[in-house]
Design a protein around this motif. Sequence first.
Motif, PDB file in Angstrom:
ATOM      1  N   LEU A 250       0.669  -1.108  -0.106  1.00 44.02           N
ATOM      2  CA  LEU A 250       0.026   0.124  -0.070  1.00 44.02           C
ATOM      3  C   LEU A 250       0.631   1.340   0.121  1.00 44.02           C
ATOM      4  O   LEU A 250       0.375   2.395  -0.620  1.00 44.02           O
ATOM      5  CB  LEU A 250      -1.053   0.037   1.141  1.00 44.02           C
ATOM      6  CG  LEU A 250      -2.074  -0.667   0.968  1.00 44.02           C
ATOM      7  CD1 LEU A 250      -3.126  -0.696   2.246  1.00 44.02           C
ATOM      8  CD2 LEU A 250      -3.124  -0.004  -0.094  1.00 44.02           C
TER       9      LEU A 250
ATOM     10  N   LEU B  38      -0.730   3.408  -3.190  1.00 44.19           N
ATOM     11  CA  LEU B  38      -1.936   4.029  -2.917  1.00 44.19           C
ATOM     12  C   LEU B  38      -1.754   5.593  -3.574  1.00 44.19           C
ATOM     13  O   LEU B  38      -2.817   6.031  -4.293  1.00 44.19           O
ATOM     14  CB  LEU B  38      -2.221   4.109  -1.459  1.00 44.19           C
ATOM     15  CG  LEU B  38      -3.457   4.709  -0.985  1.00 44.19           C
ATOM     16  CD1 LEU B  38      -4.651   3.794  -1.496  1.00 44.19           C
ATOM     17  CD2 LEU B  38      -3.553   4.564   0.433  1.00 44.19           C
TER      18      LEU B  38
ATOM     19  N   LYS C 259      -6.844  -6.188   1.491  1.00 42.91           N
ATOM     20  CA  LYS C 259      -6.501  -5.154   2.060  1.00 42.91           C
ATOM     21  C   LYS C 259      -6.065  -3.959   1.034  1.00 42.91           C
ATOM     22  O   LYS C 259      -6.439  -2.813   1.344  1.00 42.91           O
ATOM     23  CB  LYS C 259      -5.485  -5.208   3.445  1.00 42.91           C
ATOM     24  CG  LYS C 259      -5.376  -3.833   4.137  1.00 42.91           C
ATOM     25  CD  LYS C 259      -4.167  -4.096   5.158  1.00 42.91           C
ATOM     26  CE  LYS C 259      -3.945  -2.774   5.814  1.00 42.91           C
ATOM     27  NZ  LYS C 259      -3.088  -3.144   6.975  1.00 42.91           N
TER      28      LYS C 259
ATOM     29  N   ARG D 147      -9.080  -3.158  -1.479  1.00 43.70           N
ATOM     30  CA  ARG D 147     -10.119  -2.226  -0.885  1.00 43.70           C
ATOM     31  C   ARG D 147      -9.481  -0.830  -0.455  1.00 43.70           C
ATOM     32  O   ARG D 147     -10.224   0.176  -1.053  1.00 43.70           O
ATOM     33  CB  ARG D 147     -10.483  -2.548   0.625  1.00 43.70           C
ATOM     34  CG  ARG D 147     -11.621  -1.906   1.475  1.00 43.70           C
ATOM     35  CD  ARG D 147     -11.777  -2.413   2.776  1.00 43.70           C
ATOM     36  NE  ARG D 147     -12.457  -3.778   2.619  1.00 43.70           N
ATOM     37  CZ  ARG D 147     -11.710  -4.913   3.220  1.00 43.70           C
ATOM     38  NH1 ARG D 147     -10.299  -4.889   3.458  1.00 43.70           N
ATOM     39  NH2 ARG D 147     -12.390  -6.002   2.870  1.00 43.70           N
ATOM     40  N   ALA D 148      -8.269  -0.497  -0.287  1.00 42.55           N
ATOM     41  CA  ALA D 148      -7.745   0.718  -0.240  1.00 42.55           C
ATOM     42  C   ALA D 148      -7.766   1.284  -1.748  1.00 42.55           C
ATOM     43  O   ALA D 148      -8.055   2.680  -1.804  1.00 42.55           O
ATOM     44  CB  ALA D 148      -6.541   0.889   0.668  1.00 42.55           C
ATOM     45  N   CYS D 149      -7.283   0.847  -2.419  1.00 42.48           N
ATOM     46  CA  CYS D 149      -7.329   1.284  -3.799  1.00 42.48           C
ATOM     47  C   CYS D 149      -8.554   1.616  -4.463  1.00 42.48           C
ATOM     48  O   CYS D 149      -8.621   2.357  -5.322  1.00 42.48           O
ATOM     49  CB  CYS D 149      -6.045   0.293  -4.676  1.00 42.48           C
ATOM     50  SG  CYS D 149      -4.680   0.339  -4.218  1.00 42.48           S
TER      51      CYS D 149
ATOM     52  N   ASP E 282     -11.357   2.342  -2.893  1.00 42.39           N
ATOM     53  CA  ASP E 282     -11.527   3.633  -2.381  1.00 42.39           C
ATOM     54  C   ASP E 282     -11.076   4.713  -2.748  1.00 42.39           C
ATOM     55  O   ASP E 282     -11.493   5.713  -2.926  1.00 42.39           O
ATOM     56  CB  ASP E 282     -11.223   3.535  -0.666  1.00 42.39           C
ATOM     57  CG  ASP E 282     -12.445   2.621   0.343  1.00 42.39           C
ATOM     58  OD1 ASP E 282     -13.492   2.553  -0.341  1.00 42.39           O
ATOM     59  OD2 ASP E 282     -11.889   2.176   1.145  1.00 42.39           O
TER      60      ASP E 282
END
Length: 257
Positions: free
Chosen positions: A58, A62, A83, A86-88, A90
């Motif tokens: 990340l 990111l 994980k 999901r962050a990417c 978002d």
Amino acid sequence: MAIVNVTPDSFSDGGERLDPTQAIDDGLRFVSEGADIVDVGGESTRPGSTAIDADQELARVLAVVEGLARRGAVVSIDTRRAKVARACLDAGARIVNDVSGLRDDPDLMTLVAQWGAPVVLMHRAGRPEEKYVVPAYDNVVEDVRRFLLERAAACEMAGIARERIALDPGLGFGKSVQENMALVAGVGRLAETGYPVLIGASRKSFVGRLTGIAEARRRDPASVWLAVEAARRGAAIVRVHDVAGTRQALAVSAAIR
């Protein structure tokens, strides 16, 4: 699909884009050269590479994903981890591209289903730390096709819509030179399934063995040829380093057809 690796150790461009600004600038240049998708990856999958954890991955990807998405690029995140995905997602990524075919992290299939995100399922024999030991295939095209259809069925059972699934036979990931060439020649057999097919041959070591070119970045002419052949035989997506050269070659191929 343009390749933007944000890694210190990828086989071709490792270390070139550790600065997020450089990675974003390169991704936008690829879009200007004709890329429809920018594929951002933070973990090398070259043979012999060492796995990193989700936080390391990340930290690399990111800001790049967010910067490219903010500027209108269609971003795919090349990851095996829920994980990271999901962050990417978002941050604006739209596609998940998983070399493990959603096998390494069981939470990733659930996440993709919940988001309704398109996903690329790839066939991989072995793991990078094992240097992708080549198994004994009965028929590499049929064996890979069978595996990918099983993974696609599992995705659909989990709630991922059929039209959001693409298949990647995983050139170089546990295949000999001859088997990689058979998979390019057999793209039509995969395309017959009705799923879009992605082919990623660009600069890979089997291209070097075919051509005698040891330095990965000097393999673009052969890589462009393979992308054209794959598209001519039914591939919907080609994942490349040389966007401008591939676009030109595809335009000429389309005009001849």
